[in-house]
Design a protein around this motif. Structure first.
Motif, mmCIF file in Angstrom:
data_model
loop_
_atom_site.group_PDB
_atom_site.id
_atom_site.type_symbol
_atom_site.label_atom_id
_atom_site.label_comp_id
_atom_site.label_asym_id
_atom_site.label_seq_id
_atom_site.Cartn_x
_atom_site.Cartn_y
_atom_site.Cartn_z
ATOM 1 N N ASP A 72 -12.685 -0.476 10.786
ATOM 2 C CA ASP A 72 -12.712 -1.904 11.106
ATOM 3 C C ASP A 72 -11.403 -2.566 10.667
ATOM 4 O O ASP A 72 -10.871 -3.436 11.360
ATOM 5 N N PHE A 73 -10.897 -2.125 9.496
ATOM 6 C CA PHE A 73 -9.630 -2.684 9.036
ATOM 7 C C PHE A 73 -8.488 -2.253 9.951
ATOM 8 O O PHE A 73 -7.588 -3.042 10.264
ATOM 9 N N GLY A 74 -8.514 -1.001 10.402
ATOM 10 C CA GLY A 74 -7.493 -0.525 11.327
ATOM 11 C C GLY A 74 -7.493 -1.301 12.623
ATOM 12 O O GLY A 74 -6.431 -1.621 13.184
ATOM 13 N N ASP A 127 -0.419 -8.042 2.571
ATOM 14 C CA ASP A 127 -0.478 -7.874 4.021
ATOM 15 C C ASP A 127 -0.126 -6.437 4.391
ATOM 16 O O ASP A 127 0.794 -5.846 3.829
ATOM 17 N N TYR A 128 -0.833 -5.879 5.357
ATOM 18 C CA TYR A 128 -0.619 -4.474 5.728
ATOM 19 C C TYR A 128 0.815 -4.234 6.186
ATOM 20 O O TYR A 128 1.470 -3.281 5.735
ATOM 21 N N THR A 129 1.319 -5.089 7.071
ATOM 22 C CA THR A 129 2.660 -4.889 7.618
ATOM 23 C C THR A 129 3.719 -4.983 6.531
ATOM 24 O O THR A 129 4.672 -4.198 6.509
ATOM 25 N N THR A 169 -5.307 -8.062 5.539
ATOM 26 C CA THR A 169 -5.099 -8.034 4.093
ATOM 27 C C THR A 169 -5.662 -6.737 3.537
ATOM 28 O O THR A 169 -6.852 -6.443 3.693
ATOM 29 N N VAL A 170 -4.812 -5.970 2.881
ATOM 30 C CA VAL A 170 -5.169 -4.653 2.373
ATOM 31 C C VAL A 170 -6.114 -4.796 1.180
ATOM 32 O O VAL A 170 -5.911 -5.657 0.313
ATOM 33 N N TRP A 230 0.812 -1.221 0.000
ATOM 34 C CA TRP A 230 0.000 0.000 0.000
ATOM 35 C C TRP A 230 0.847 1.274 0.000
ATOM 36 O O TRP A 230 0.451 2.292 -0.582
ATOM 37 N N PHE A 231 2.034 1.250 0.635
ATOM 38 C CA PHE A 231 2.867 2.456 0.611
ATOM 39 C C PHE A 231 3.378 2.707 -0.803
ATOM 40 O O PHE A 231 3.423 3.850 -1.274
ATOM 41 N N ALA A 232 3.741 1.640 -1.494
ATOM 42 C CA ALA A 232 4.170 1.777 -2.887
ATOM 43 C C ALA A 232 3.042 2.344 -3.740
ATOM 44 O O ALA A 232 3.274 3.165 -4.645
#
Length: 583
Positions: free
Chosen positions: A410-412, A431-433, A422-423, A64-66
């Motif tokens: 809720d995702f947070g 995966d978020y991490t 899972t993003v 997600w950062f990318a």
């Protein structure tokens, strides 16, 4: 990426003296007129090389950062990480000798930055500064970092709008006596006046739960050697509970009121070693302490095999799962009556790492825009989420409620309370991490306030989060700690915090003579310290201490200590100056 890995210490080697010989003198320049605003969009996709001395990931940033960086700057980040490449000296010096360290550079200020400027490997970004409106919020740190450099060559990190006399750490200090509160409660909440009074309390707790759920033996204390340096690292930790931090072989109180050598008779270091030895004689110290590493120790905390933690971010991170805290089990700070815990004040001039643009970057304007974004609210939320310190991007992990206050989605909740998630595909998937920023550098402190919400970038400081994580554990702890909502609130209310003003002090490099002496002295200090912890009697402990003092003195301890004491005094002078100027 694993959180434990993400807090690994900086591992870049020092620049070899001759490695810049082939480079031109003076920093690189953009040779263009100043700009006042960056473009709204970038039509051509580029990939930039990011040489990052802090990164623990190598390759193209993903997740997600990318996706955020791609959407905003049409740019991919290729992370070049000496921590991963195996040997920072080799990779760093090879690239420097080739005259191109990277397009975006994350390294150290001080000698290293000065050498890169002199060698022409970093760019003077002065023409871009007028457009960098987010960086301008921290102009004091930016100006100080580039003072005397005849240009703007680097950008500071860990900046904030906080005063240097304010803690930089959020709801918990870096250090503190954290214990299994549920077992402390079962023991009847006994009074703890001093460090030494912890021992009978820990003995009661260990007797109450001698075996962990996995069938392994429980110990009050478990130690490890991974971080030993000038001294036994674990022995340094309880010293911080009384306001001291290390400066080489010296111990300096945060307010400058006392200085000690670590081998002073009846000093704090000897006191803690005696504390550990008494604990070992009582059967409270894990016998595997001399052979295990941090990862092994961490798993023991996860399994409930250890009852005391030197830091909140070890015991609480490993053991305070949602299931445990809802069952009333977990680590909380102990009411140690005489503690005055050392706290790092907000760095007025920024931390040790810096960010710079390589002199051979093809699109420095776009990189400058990206750097500026890292200091924006959106950038601070997103980039600083790599250690779960900040809340992540708005709309994914959090939103504003009807009152304008931030609260987790809720995702947070799934990410921050359950540890994974899972993003959604529209945010990049995965995966978020794994998708957090691989830069592993904090631009704006998570405890700083977002001008857009009036609340901290750190979700842990939001009232909505505090209400969300209220549990039998936190409620019982608060009820017995004067109804304090957080650890920091308790320490401040009871005058048990000693803040070292954030002066961004860096000790000068040792001379070759002092470096040689230090290396031989610290080896014997660490070796004897571990022997003293497991001494079989008070007499043997005293004999080992006496031998250590005499042997260390013969190897040059006193000469090294003189240097460290002078550095500690200089550090305090800078702290006093910054507190007077900005505190």
């Amino acid at each position: 990426m694993n959180l434990k890995r993400r807090i690994a210490t900086l591992a870049i080697g020092l620049l070899a003296a001759g490695s810049l010989a082939a480079c031109s003198n003076g920093g690189g320049t953009t040779a263009q007129e100043p700009i006042t605003a960056f473009p709204d969009k970038w039509d051509t996709e580029i990939t930039i090389d990011v040489f990052d001395g802090l990164a623990n990931y190598m390759g193209i940033q993903n997740g997600w950062f990318a996706e955020l960086v791609k959407d905003k700057f049409n740019m991919k980040l290729n992370i070049i990480a000496p921590n991963v490449a195996g040997g920072g000296d080799t990779l760093y010096n090879t690239r420097v000798s080739a005259g191109d360290l990277g397009d975006l550079i994350i390294t150290e200020k001080g000698k290293k930055l000065d050498e890169l400027i002199q060698g022409g490997l970093v760019m003077d970004t002065t023409p871009f500064v007028p457009a960098m409106t987010n960086v301008k919020r921290f102009d004091t740190a930016l100006t100080h970092l580039n003072d005397g450099k005849d240009g703007t060559y680097a950008f500071p990190t860990s900046v904030s709008s906080l005063k240097p006399t304010e803690p930089s750490e959020g709801n918990d200090p870096t250090f503190g006596p954290f214990l299994r509160w549920d077992l402390y409660a079962k023991a009847g909440y006994p009074k703890i006046d001093t460090l030494e009074d912890l021992l009978p309390v820990l003995k009661q707790m260990q007797d109450l739960e001698p075996t962990a759920p996995n069938g392994k033996k429980v110990y009050a204390l478990s130690l490890f050697k991974d971080w030993d340096g000038n001294m036994m690292n674990n022995a340094k930790q309880p010293i911080t509970y009384y306001g001291y931090d290390e400066v080489g072989f010296a111990l300096a109180k945060a307010d400058g009121s006392d200085y000690q050598g670590i081998l002073d008779s009846d000093g704090m270091y000897q006191r803690v070693l005696a504390f550990f030895n008494k604990a070992a004689q009582m059967g409270l110290v894990d016998p595997e302490s001399t052979t295990q590493n941090y990862d092994t120790l961490y798993s023991k905390y996860q399994n409930g095999q250890v009852l005391f933690s030197f830091w909140p971010w070890l015991g609480q991170t490993a053991y305070n799962t949602d299931a445990n805290i809802q069952a009333g089990k977990g680590f909380e700070i102990a009411p140690l009556a005489d503690q005055k815990i050392f706290s790092y004040g907000a760095e007025a001039y920024g931390g040790k790492p810096i960010i710079a643009i390589g002199s051979k970057a093809d699109d420095p304007e776009r990189i400058a825009a990206f750097i500026d974004w890292l200091y924006s609210s959106e950038g601070a939320y997103s980039n600083n989420s790599q250690t779960m310190g900040a809340a992540g991007p708005e709309g994914l992990t959090w939103n504003k409620n009807a009152s304008g206050e931030p609260e987790l989605t809720d995702f947070g909740k799934q990410v921050f309370l359950e540890g994974a998630g899972t993003v959604p595909a529209e945010w990049g998937g995965g995966d978020y991490t794994d998708g957090t920023s691989a830069l592993n550098v904090t631009t704006v402190l998570p405890v700083d306030t977002d001008p857009g919400t009036g609340f901290a970038f750190s979700y842990k400081m939001w009232p909505s989060y505090q209400a969300l994580v209220a549990s039998p554990l936190s409620e019982d702890w608060s009820a017995h700690m004067g109804d304090a909502p957080t650890t920091m609130d308790y320490l401040k209310a009871n005058d048990q915090l000693l803040v070292a003003p954030g002066a961004s002090y860096t000790a000068p490099a040792d001379s070759s003579e002092i470096e040689t002496l230090r290396n031989q002295v610290k080896a014997i200090i660490v070796q004897n310290s571990w022997q003293m912890v497991f001494a079989e009697s008070d007499a043997q402990f005293a004999s080992l201490w006496s031998d250590l003092q005499s042997t260390a003195s013969g190897l040059g301890y006193d000469k090294v200590l003189e240097v460290d004491q002078a550095n500690a005094q200089d550090q305090n002078s800078q702290r006093e100056a910054i507190a007077k100027e900005l505190g």
